[in-house]
Design a protein around this motif. Structure first.
Motif, PDB file in Angstrom:
ATOM      1  N   MET A   1      52.383 -29.992 -33.597  1.00  0.00           N
ATOM      2  CA  MET A   1      52.586 -28.609 -33.188  1.00  0.00           C
ATOM      3  C   MET A   1      52.217 -28.453 -31.717  1.00  0.00           C
ATOM      4  O   MET A   1      51.133 -28.843 -31.293  1.00  0.00           O
ATOM      5  N   GLN A   2      53.129 -27.875 -30.939  1.00  0.00           N
ATOM      6  CA  GLN A   2      52.901 -27.700 -29.508  1.00  0.00           C
ATOM      7  C   GLN A   2      52.813 -26.205 -29.190  1.00  0.00           C
ATOM      8  O   GLN A   2      53.691 -25.427 -29.549  1.00  0.00           O
ATOM      9  N   MET A   3      51.733 -25.825 -28.505  1.00  0.00           N
ATOM     10  CA  MET A   3      51.517 -24.436 -28.112  1.00  0.00           C
ATOM     11  C   MET A   3      51.340 -24.376 -26.599  1.00  0.00           C
ATOM     12  O   MET A   3      50.551 -25.132 -26.027  1.00  0.00           O
ATOM     13  N   ALA A   4      52.075 -23.489 -25.963  1.00  0.00           N
ATOM     14  CA  ALA A   4      51.953 -23.287 -24.516  1.00  0.00           C
ATOM     15  C   ALA A   4      51.127 -22.034 -24.272  1.00  0.00           C
ATOM     16  O   ALA A   4      51.517 -20.937 -24.674  1.00  0.00           O
ATOM     17  N   ASP A   5      49.964 -22.205 -23.636  1.00  0.00           N
ATOM     18  CA  ASP A   5      49.125 -21.063 -23.271  1.00  0.00           C
ATOM     19  C   ASP A   5      49.557 -20.585 -21.897  1.00  0.00           C
ATOM     20  O   ASP A   5      49.293 -21.224 -20.880  1.00  0.00           O
ATOM     21  N   LEU A   6      50.265 -19.445 -21.868  1.00  0.00           N
ATOM     22  CA  LEU A   6      50.805 -18.922 -20.616  1.00  0.00           C
ATOM     23  C   LEU A   6      49.948 -17.807 -20.036  1.00  0.00           C
ATOM     24  O   LEU A   6      50.369 -17.088 -19.142  1.00  0.00           O
ATOM     25  N   GLY A   7      48.716 -17.684 -20.545  1.00  0.00           N
ATOM     26  CA  GLY A   7      47.792 -16.683 -20.042  1.00  0.00           C
ATOM     27  C   GLY A   7      47.745 -15.460 -20.929  1.00  0.00           C
ATOM     28  O   GLY A   7      46.769 -15.239 -21.657  1.00  0.00           O
ATOM     29  N   ASP A   8      48.805 -14.675 -20.917  1.00  0.00           N
ATOM     30  CA  ASP A   8      48.848 -13.462 -21.731  1.00  0.00           C
ATOM     31  C   ASP A   8      49.551 -13.679 -23.065  1.00  0.00           C
ATOM     32  O   ASP A   8      49.599 -12.778 -23.896  1.00  0.00           O
ATOM     33  N   ILE A   9      50.096 -14.873 -23.281  1.00  0.00           N
ATOM     34  CA  ILE A   9      50.837 -15.156 -24.516  1.00  0.00           C
ATOM     35  C   ILE A   9      50.779 -16.656 -24.795  1.00  0.00           C
ATOM     36  O   ILE A   9      50.768 -17.469 -23.867  1.00  0.00           O
TER      37      ILE A   9
END
Length: 263
Positions: A1-9
């Motif tokens: 599972m890959q999650m991108a933490d873009l700051g606000d989302i």
């Protein structure tokens, strides 16, 4: 599972194919997640570098309080592509995803080489239609509109297959906040002017049995882009990537090949 933490989302995404492959991006319909592309991806050339993701408020991505704007949905994809270092991609968007793709192309041509606008339009529905849907989901969740939505999503024969149960569950278990947030984004969007200003290779795909974005609506949006081609998949509903994956993948592979983008 890959999650991108873009700051606000935080967005759930998946990458397939070789790191140096030709980049291809998929963006999903309202009420769905990136599993809708599984059958198509399995039928595409193995040389492609494919990015799929769950739209804000959908799947395993965050579902912050809404309403959302189309600008925020476009920016989510923009930042995700930067996060995975992907540019000069062919972007395939279906329904809501097709609106996101139009917005991204108008904003960041360095990220978008060509567009596939599937079962979508520059403007979908009216504010009154979306207000009614927002009220229905706010009161009863997405299960309250599942039956009508599935009738528009799929042609009658597909409703007799066991597979329909899984797609019903996907829709009914969609996050209420995320679904309503994206409804607000669609209701407030009319991309007629920016899409008519696009100058890039494009293909529109419609399903003859689509009850959400009928073929004429998809054709009208496709024809806003000079030189764009239009393809009709007969017998398919709003999600031909699920219902007719062989035909869908063949059209997409042909388009990619014509752009010198299939590897």
């Amino acid at each position: 599972m890959q999650m991108a933490d873009l700051g606000d989302i935080r967005l759930h995404y998946r990458l397939d194919g070789p790191e140096d492959g030709a980049p291809l991006v998929f963006s999903n319909a309202l009420g769905s997640d990136f599993r809708i592309w599984d059958k198509v991806v399995a039928r595409l050339p193995g040389s492609l570098r494919i990015l799929r993701y769950d739209t804000r408020g959908h799947g395993l991505s965050d579902a912050p309080e809404g309403p959302y704007s189309m600008g925020s949905l476009v920016r989510d994809l923009e930042r995700l592509m930067e996060h995975v270092d992907m540019r000069d991609a062919v972007v395939v968007g279906l329904s809501l995803g097709g609106m996101i793709a139009q917005g991204l192309a108008a904003k960041r041509l360095d990220l978008v080489r060509a567009l596939v606008l599937s079962n979508t339009a520059c403007k979908i529905g009216t504010r009154d239609i979306w207000a009614d849907r927002i009220a229905t989901v706010t009161e009863g969740g997405t299960a309250a509109l599942a039956e009508g939505t599935l009738q528009r999503w799929f042609s009658p024969p597909f409703h007799d297959t066991p597979e329909i149960t899984g797609w019903r569950h996907m829709l009914e278990r969609s996050d209420r906040t995320g679904y309503v947030g994206c409804c607000h984004a669609i209701a407030g969007t009319d991309f007629m002017t920016p899409t008519s200003g696009l100058r890039l290779a494009a293909m529109g795909i419609a399903g003859s049995a689509d009850g959400s974005t009928p073929p004429d609506l998809v054709r009208e949006t496709t024809e806003l882009i000079p030189g764009a081609r239009f393809e009709l998949i007969r017998g398919a509903g709003h999600l031909p990537c699920i219902e007719t994956p062989d035909a869908y993948a063949a059209l997409l592979t042909d388009f990619l090949t014509a752009q010198g983008h299939a590897g």
